[in-house]
Design a protein around this motif. Structure first.
Motif, short mmCIF file in Angstrom:
data_model
loop_
_atom_site.label_atom_id
_atom_site.label_comp_id
_atom_site.label_asym_id
_atom_site.label_seq_id
_atom_site.Cartn_x
_atom_site.Cartn_y
_atom_site.Cartn_z
N TYR A 161 0.80 -1.23 0.00
CA TYR A 161 0.00 0.00 0.00
C TYR A 161 0.83 1.28 0.00
N LEU A 162 2.15 1.13 -0.04
CA LEU A 162 3.07 2.26 -0.28
C LEU A 162 3.09 3.30 0.84
N PHE A 163 2.86 2.89 2.07
CA PHE A 163 3.02 3.85 3.17
C PHE A 163 3.58 3.13 4.39
N THR A 164 4.17 3.90 5.28
CA THR A 164 4.69 3.38 6.54
C THR A 164 3.72 3.74 7.64
N CYS A 165 3.29 2.74 8.39
CA CYS A 165 2.29 2.96 9.44
C CYS A 165 2.94 3.55 10.69
N HIS A 166 2.32 4.61 11.22
CA HIS A 166 2.80 5.24 12.45
C HIS A 166 1.70 5.25 13.50
N CYS A 167 0.82 4.24 13.46
CA CYS A 167 -0.24 4.17 14.47
C CYS A 167 0.37 3.88 15.84
N LEU A 168 -0.44 4.05 16.88
CA LEU A 168 0.06 3.84 18.23
C LEU A 168 0.58 2.43 18.45
N ARG A 169 -0.10 1.44 17.85
CA ARG A 169 0.33 0.05 18.02
C ARG A 169 1.68 -0.18 17.37
N CYS A 170 1.89 0.39 16.19
CA CYS A 170 3.17 0.21 15.51
C CYS A 170 4.31 0.93 16.22
N GLU A 171 3.99 1.99 16.90
CA GLU A 171 5.02 2.74 17.62
C GLU A 171 5.33 2.10 18.96
N GLY A 172 4.70 0.92 19.24
CA GLY A 172 4.96 0.24 20.51
C GLY A 172 4.29 0.91 21.67
N GLN A 173 3.13 1.55 21.38
CA GLN A 173 2.41 2.26 22.42
C GLN A 173 0.99 1.71 22.52
N SER A 174 0.29 2.06 23.55
CA SER A 174 -1.12 1.73 23.68
C SER A 174 -1.91 3.02 23.73
N ALA A 175 -3.19 2.91 23.53
CA ALA A 175 -4.03 4.10 23.54
C ALA A 175 -4.09 4.73 24.93
N THR A 176 -3.82 3.94 25.97
CA THR A 176 -3.92 4.47 27.34
C THR A 176 -2.57 4.80 27.95
N ALA A 177 -1.51 4.15 27.47
CA ALA A 177 -0.17 4.40 28.02
C ALA A 177 0.78 4.71 26.87
N ARG A 178 0.95 5.98 26.58
CA ARG A 178 1.74 6.39 25.43
C ARG A 178 3.19 6.64 25.84
N ARG A 179 3.86 5.60 26.20
CA ARG A 179 5.27 5.74 26.56
C ARG A 179 6.11 4.90 25.62
N ALA A 180 7.28 5.39 25.25
CA ALA A 180 8.18 4.64 24.37
C ALA A 180 8.88 3.56 25.18
N LEU A 181 8.97 2.37 24.61
CA LEU A 181 9.66 1.27 25.27
C LEU A 181 11.18 1.43 25.11
N PRO A 182 11.96 1.01 26.10
CA PRO A 182 13.42 1.00 25.92
C PRO A 182 13.77 0.15 24.70
N GLU A 183 14.86 0.50 24.04
CA GLU A 183 15.21 -0.19 22.80
C GLU A 183 15.38 -1.69 22.99
N SER A 184 16.04 -2.11 24.06
CA SER A 184 16.27 -3.53 24.29
C SER A 184 14.95 -4.26 24.54
N GLU A 185 14.06 -3.63 25.32
CA GLU A 185 12.76 -4.23 25.61
C GLU A 185 11.91 -4.30 24.35
N SER A 186 11.98 -3.26 23.54
CA SER A 186 11.21 -3.23 22.30
C SER A 186 11.67 -4.33 21.34
N ALA A 187 12.99 -4.52 21.23
CA ALA A 187 13.53 -5.55 20.33
C ALA A 187 13.12 -6.94 20.80
N ALA A 188 13.17 -7.17 22.12
CA ALA A 188 12.79 -8.48 22.66
C ALA A 188 11.30 -8.73 22.44
N ARG A 189 10.50 -7.68 22.60
CA ARG A 189 9.05 -7.81 22.40
C ARG A 189 8.75 -8.12 20.94
N GLU A 190 9.43 -7.46 20.02
CA GLU A 190 9.24 -7.71 18.60
C GLU A 190 9.59 -9.16 18.25
#
Length: 239
Positions: A161-190
Motif C-alpha cells: 500500500y506504499l506507506f509506513t504505518c505510524h499508528c500507536l500500536r506500531c510505535e509500541g504504544q497503547s491508547a492508554t499508556a503512550r510511553r516509548a519502550l526502551p530499545e532492548s525491551e522493544s527488540a525483545a518484544r518484537e
C-alpha cells in the motif's frame, strides 16, 4: 457502510449512487508512479495483455466496439485496483475473490482498527464497529493480517500500500499508556511477537488439516492452543 451494487449503479444522483459510479472509481488514487520499478513493469505487462484481449473482443463484436484505452491508462487502473480492492471472504474467512468498493476504500488503515469489514449476500460489504465511537470518530479498518510484529506489519503495508504505518500500536504504544519502550525491551518484544505469530500460522494450518480430516478432538485441541497464541497478538477488540 454498504458497497453492494444496486439498480442505480452509475447514477450519481440516486441515493448511494456515487459509491457505484465511475466518478467514485476515478476519485481513488492509482499511485502508479509511486510503485517500484518491478511493480510498474508487472502492471505494464498485464495492461498489454488485457488490451490485446479487449481489442480482440471489440473487433469480433457486432457492431464493433470502440477500441479499449491505451496500455498506460490500463496500467494505472490495475495499480488502482491493487491498492483499493477489498478481499472477499466466506463465513470461514477463506478468500474467495476481490471487490472494488469505492466508498469503503476511503477508510484508512490502523493496526488497532475501530471497525471490521464483513461480507453478506451478493458481496455486500458492511463495516461493523469494534468499540463505541462518538460523532466525528474516524472509521478505520485493517488492510493486513494483524497477528504479526510491527516490523512485519510495516513491511507488508509498505510493499502493498506504499506507506509506513505510524499508528500507536506500531510505535509500541497503547491508547492508554503512550510511553516509548526502551530499545532492548522493544527488540525483545518484537522477537517474541514474531515467534508467536509464526507459531500461530503453523497452528492454524494444523487446525484446518484436522478439520478437513474430521479429527474433531484434535481440531478442538489445536483451536484452544491457537486461541492462547492469538491472545496478545491481536488488538483486544478484534473479531
Amino acid at each position: 457502510l454498504e458497497g453492494a451494487a444496486s439498480a442505480h449503479a452509475g447514477d450519481v444522483s440516486a441515493p448511494g449512487g456515487w459509491a457505484t459510479s465511475v466518478a467514485a472509481v476515478r476519485s481513488l488514487a492509482p499511485l502508479f508512479e509511486a510503485q517500484d520499478e518491478r511493480r510498474r513493469a508487472e502492471f505494464a505487462e498485464q495492461a498489454a495483455m488485457l488490451r490485446a484481449l479487449l481489442c480482440e473482443v471489440a473487433s469480433s463484436s457486432m457492431p464493433p466496439r470502440p477500441p479499449p484505452p491505451p496500455p498506460a491508462e490500463l496500467a494505472e487502473l490495475l495499480s488502482l485496483l491493487a491498492l483499493n480492492c477489498h478481499t472477499l471472504c466466506d463465513d470461514e474467512l477463506q478468500q474467495i475473490g476481490i471487490g472494488l468498493y469505492p466508498l469503503a476504500a476511503l477508510a484508512n488503515h490502523d493496526c488497532d482498527p475501530s471497525a471490521a469489514q464483513t461480507f453478506g449476500a451478493g458481496g455486500a460489504l458492511t463495516f461493523r464497529a469494534l468499540r463505541d465511537m462518538g460523532e466525528g470518530t474516524e472509521v478505520t479498518i485493517s488492510y493486513i493480517e494483524l497477528a504479526s510484529s510491527s516490523a512485519e506489519r510495516r513491511a507488508a503495508l509498505r510493499a502493498s500500500y506504499l506507506f509506513t504505518c505510524h499508528c500507536l500500536r506500531c510505535e509500541g504504544q497503547s491508547a492508554t499508556a503512550r510511553r516509548a519502550l526502551p530499545e532492548s525491551e522493544s527488540a525483545a518484544r518484537e522477537a517474541d511477537i514474531k515467534a508467536r505469530a509464526s507459531a500461530l500460522r503453523e497452528g492454524q494450518a494444523v487446525e484446518l488439516k484436522r478439520i478437513e480430516g474430521g479429527e474433531w478432538r484434535d481440531a478442538l485441541a489445536a483451536s484452544v492452543a491457537n486461541c492462547a497464541l492469538a491472545e496478545g497478538l491481536y488488538p483486544p477488540l478484534s473479531p
